[in-house]
Design a protein around this motif. Sequence first.
Motif, PDB file in Angstrom:
ATOM      1  N   MET A  82       0.848  -1.176   0.000  1.00 57.81           N
ATOM      2  CA  MET A  82       0.000   0.000   0.000  1.00 57.81           C
ATOM      3  C   MET A  82       0.894   1.240   0.000  1.00 57.81           C
ATOM      4  O   MET A  82       1.848   1.317   0.765  1.00 57.81           O
ATOM      5  N   THR A  83       0.566   2.225  -0.846  1.00 56.08           N
ATOM      6  CA  THR A  83       1.347   3.455  -0.904  1.00 56.08           C
ATOM      7  C   THR A  83       1.007   4.350   0.293  1.00 56.08           C
ATOM      8  O   THR A  83      -0.008   4.141   0.968  1.00 56.08           O
ATOM      9  N   GLN A  84       1.835   5.365   0.514  1.00 52.94           N
ATOM     10  CA  GLN A  84       1.543   6.305   1.595  1.00 52.94           C
ATOM     11  C   GLN A  84       0.229   7.034   1.340  1.00 52.94           C
ATOM     12  O   GLN A  84      -0.540   7.268   2.270  1.00 52.94           O
ATOM     13  N   THR A  85      -0.029   7.389   0.095  1.00 50.92           N
ATOM     14  CA  THR A  85      -1.282   8.066  -0.241  1.00 50.92           C
ATOM     15  C   THR A  85      -2.469   7.172   0.076  1.00 50.92           C
ATOM     16  O   THR A  85      -3.457   7.625   0.675  1.00 50.92           O
ATOM     17  N   GLU A  86      -2.399   5.916  -0.299  1.00 45.77           N
ATOM     18  CA  GLU A  86      -3.476   4.972  -0.004  1.00 45.77           C
ATOM     19  C   GLU A  86      -3.646   4.793   1.504  1.00 45.77           C
ATOM     20  O   GLU A  86      -4.773   4.688   2.004  1.00 45.77           O
ATOM     21  N   THR A  87      -2.541   4.805   2.235  1.00 43.84           N
ATOM     22  CA  THR A  87      -2.589   4.674   3.689  1.00 43.84           C
ATOM     23  C   THR A  87      -3.312   5.863   4.308  1.00 43.84           C
ATOM     24  O   THR A  87      -4.155   5.696   5.204  1.00 43.84           O
ATOM     25  N   VAL A  88      -3.024   7.069   3.829  1.00 45.48           N
ATOM     26  CA  VAL A  88      -3.683   8.276   4.348  1.00 45.48           C
ATOM     27  C   VAL A  88      -5.175   8.252   4.017  1.00 45.48           C
ATOM     28  O   VAL A  88      -6.011   8.548   4.883  1.00 45.48           O
ATOM     29  N   ILE A  89      -5.524   7.892   2.801  1.00 46.80           N
ATOM     30  CA  ILE A  89      -6.940   7.814   2.420  1.00 46.80           C
ATOM     31  C   ILE A  89      -7.662   6.827   3.325  1.00 46.80           C
ATOM     32  O   ILE A  89      -8.742   7.122   3.861  1.00 46.80           O
ATOM     33  N   ASP A  90      -7.089   5.641   3.505  1.00 47.66           N
ATOM     34  CA  ASP A  90      -7.695   4.616   4.348  1.00 47.66           C
ATOM     35  C   ASP A  90      -7.870   5.112   5.779  1.00 47.66           C
ATOM     36  O   ASP A  90      -8.929   4.945   6.386  1.00 47.66           O
ATOM     37  N   HIS A 118       6.092  11.057   6.819  1.00 45.12           N
ATOM     38  CA  HIS A 118       6.706  12.307   7.266  1.00 45.12           C
ATOM     39  C   HIS A 118       6.284  13.519   6.443  1.00 45.12           C
ATOM     40  O   HIS A 118       6.533  14.641   6.853  1.00 45.12           O
ATOM     41  N   ARG A 119       5.715  13.332   5.288  1.00 38.63           N
ATOM     42  CA  ARG A 119       5.319  14.459   4.431  1.00 38.63           C
ATOM     43  C   ARG A 119       3.801  14.503   4.273  1.00 38.63           C
ATOM     44  O   ARG A 119       3.273  14.527   3.170  1.00 38.63           O
ATOM     45  N   LEU A 120       3.092  14.519   5.387  1.00 38.77           N
ATOM     46  CA  LEU A 120       1.636  14.479   5.366  1.00 38.77           C
ATOM     47  C   LEU A 120       1.049  15.654   4.604  1.00 38.77           C
ATOM     48  O   LEU A 120       0.115  15.479   3.814  1.00 38.77           O
ATOM     49  N   SER A 121       1.569  16.852   4.796  1.00 38.77           N
ATOM     50  CA  SER A 121       1.003  18.029   4.121  1.00 38.77           C
ATOM     51  C   SER A 121       1.077  17.897   2.604  1.00 38.77           C
ATOM     52  O   SER A 121       0.167  18.332   1.895  1.00 38.77           O
ATOM     53  N   ASP A 122       2.134  17.282   2.087  1.00 37.39           N
ATOM     54  CA  ASP A 122       2.252  17.073   0.645  1.00 37.39           C
ATOM     55  C   ASP A 122       1.192  16.093   0.152  1.00 37.39           C
ATOM     56  O   ASP A 122       0.569  16.319  -0.892  1.00 37.39           O
ATOM     57  N   ILE A 123       0.977  15.028   0.895  1.00 39.78           N
ATOM     58  CA  ILE A 123      -0.043  14.057   0.503  1.00 39.78           C
ATOM     59  C   ILE A 123      -1.424  14.697   0.538  1.00 39.78           C
ATOM     60  O   ILE A 123      -2.232  14.509  -0.377  1.00 39.78           O
ATOM     61  N   ILE A 124      -1.708  15.488   1.566  1.00 39.02           N
ATOM     62  CA  ILE A 124      -3.000  16.183   1.668  1.00 39.02           C
ATOM     63  C   ILE A 124      -3.174  17.133   0.497  1.00 39.02           C
ATOM     64  O   ILE A 124      -4.251  17.206  -0.109  1.00 39.02           O
ATOM     65  N   PHE A 125      -2.128  17.858   0.127  1.00 40.19           N
ATOM     66  CA  PHE A 125      -2.173  18.779  -1.011  1.00 40.19           C
ATOM     67  C   PHE A 125      -2.578  18.027  -2.286  1.00 40.19           C
ATOM     68  O   PHE A 125      -3.448  18.468  -3.031  1.00 40.19           O
ATOM     69  N   ARG A 173      -6.947  16.108  -6.233  1.00 40.45           N
ATOM     70  CA  ARG A 173      -7.735  15.011  -6.804  1.00 40.45           C
ATOM     71  C   ARG A 173      -9.212  15.133  -6.461  1.00 40.45           C
ATOM     72  O   ARG A 173     -10.018  14.310  -6.874  1.00 40.45           O
ATOM     73  N   GLY A 174      -9.562  16.157  -5.678  1.00 37.78           N
ATOM     74  CA  GLY A 174     -10.970  16.417  -5.391  1.00 37.78           C
ATOM     75  C   GLY A 174     -11.469  15.982  -4.032  1.00 37.78           C
ATOM     76  O   GLY A 174     -12.666  16.109  -3.750  1.00 37.78           O
ATOM     77  N   MET A 175     -10.602  15.486  -3.170  1.00 40.22           N
ATOM     78  CA  MET A 175     -11.058  15.089  -1.836  1.00 40.22           C
ATOM     79  C   MET A 175     -11.309  16.336  -0.991  1.00 40.22           C
ATOM     80  O   MET A 175     -10.534  17.288  -1.015  1.00 40.22           O
ATOM     81  N   ASN A 176     -12.397  16.312  -0.253  1.00 41.19           N
ATOM     82  CA  ASN A 176     -12.790  17.440   0.589  1.00 41.19           C
ATOM     83  C   ASN A 176     -12.133  17.293   1.960  1.00 41.19           C
ATOM     84  O   ASN A 176     -12.696  16.694   2.876  1.00 41.19           O
ATOM     85  N   ILE A 177     -10.935  17.840   2.079  1.00 39.11           N
ATOM     86  CA  ILE A 177     -10.166  17.764   3.322  1.00 39.11           C
ATOM     87  C   ILE A 177      -9.935  19.182   3.821  1.00 39.11           C
ATOM     88  O   ILE A 177      -9.402  20.021   3.107  1.00 39.11           O
ATOM     89  N   GLU A 178     -10.360  19.437   5.042  1.00 39.68           N
ATOM     90  CA  GLU A 178     -10.193  20.753   5.650  1.00 39.68           C
ATOM     91  C   GLU A 178      -9.075  20.704   6.692  1.00 39.68           C
ATOM     92  O   GLU A 178      -8.795  19.659   7.263  1.00 39.68           O
ATOM     93  N   TYR A 209      -5.926  17.404   9.813  1.00 38.22           N
ATOM     94  CA  TYR A 209      -6.635  17.322   8.532  1.00 38.22           C
ATOM     95  C   TYR A 209      -7.880  16.473   8.729  1.00 38.22           C
ATOM     96  O   TYR A 209      -7.815  15.352   9.211  1.00 38.22           O
ATOM     97  N   VAL A 210      -9.034  17.048   8.337  1.00 38.26           N
ATOM     98  CA  VAL A 210     -10.324  16.415   8.567  1.00 38.26           C
ATOM     99  C   VAL A 210     -10.999  16.140   7.237  1.00 38.26           C
ATOM    100  O   VAL A 210     -11.149  17.042   6.401  1.00 38.26           O
ATOM    101  N   LEU A 211     -11.424  14.885   7.036  1.00 41.24           N
ATOM    102  CA  LEU A 211     -12.132  14.502   5.820  1.00 41.24           C
ATOM    103  C   LEU A 211     -13.595  14.855   5.987  1.00 41.24           C
ATOM    104  O   LEU A 211     -14.257  14.421   6.930  1.00 41.24           O
ATOM    105  N   ARG A 212     -14.109  15.656   5.100  1.00 41.17           N
ATOM    106  CA  ARG A 212     -15.528  16.037   5.108  1.00 41.17           C
ATOM    107  C   ARG A 212     -16.249  15.248   4.029  1.00 41.17           C
ATOM    108  O   ARG A 212     -15.713  14.941   2.982  1.00 41.17           O
ATOM    109  N   ASP A 213     -17.505  14.947   4.286  1.00 41.02           N
ATOM    110  CA  ASP A 213     -18.318  14.186   3.319  1.00 41.02           C
ATOM    111  C   ASP A 213     -18.728  15.028   2.140  1.00 41.02           C
ATOM    112  O   ASP A 213     -18.798  16.164   2.087  1.00 41.02           O
TER     113      ASP A 213
END
Length: 69
Positions: free
Chosen positions: A1-9, A29-36, A41-46, A65-69
């Motif tokens: 699983m990639t880091q991006t997939e791990t964060v999404i999960d 270690h680079r969470l802000s980059d993954i969130i960016f 990609r269209g995810m609603n993250i505040e 970072y909070v995932l909004r529906d």
Amino acid sequence: MTQTETVIDYLQKHKALGSSTAIYELGIHRLSDIIFRLRKRGMNIETETHQVKNRYGGISRPAIYVLRD
């Protein structure tokens, strides 16, 4: 699983993720980059910030970072 997939999960299961959790529990270690990139990609993250006292007695404002529906 990639880091991006791990964060999404993680966000889908827990709805929120901060840097310290990303580093110590997920090894990311680079969470802000993954969130960016996820936002592009269209995810609603505040971003929410909370005031906490740091070890030197000053105030820090870590991002959560909070995932909004």
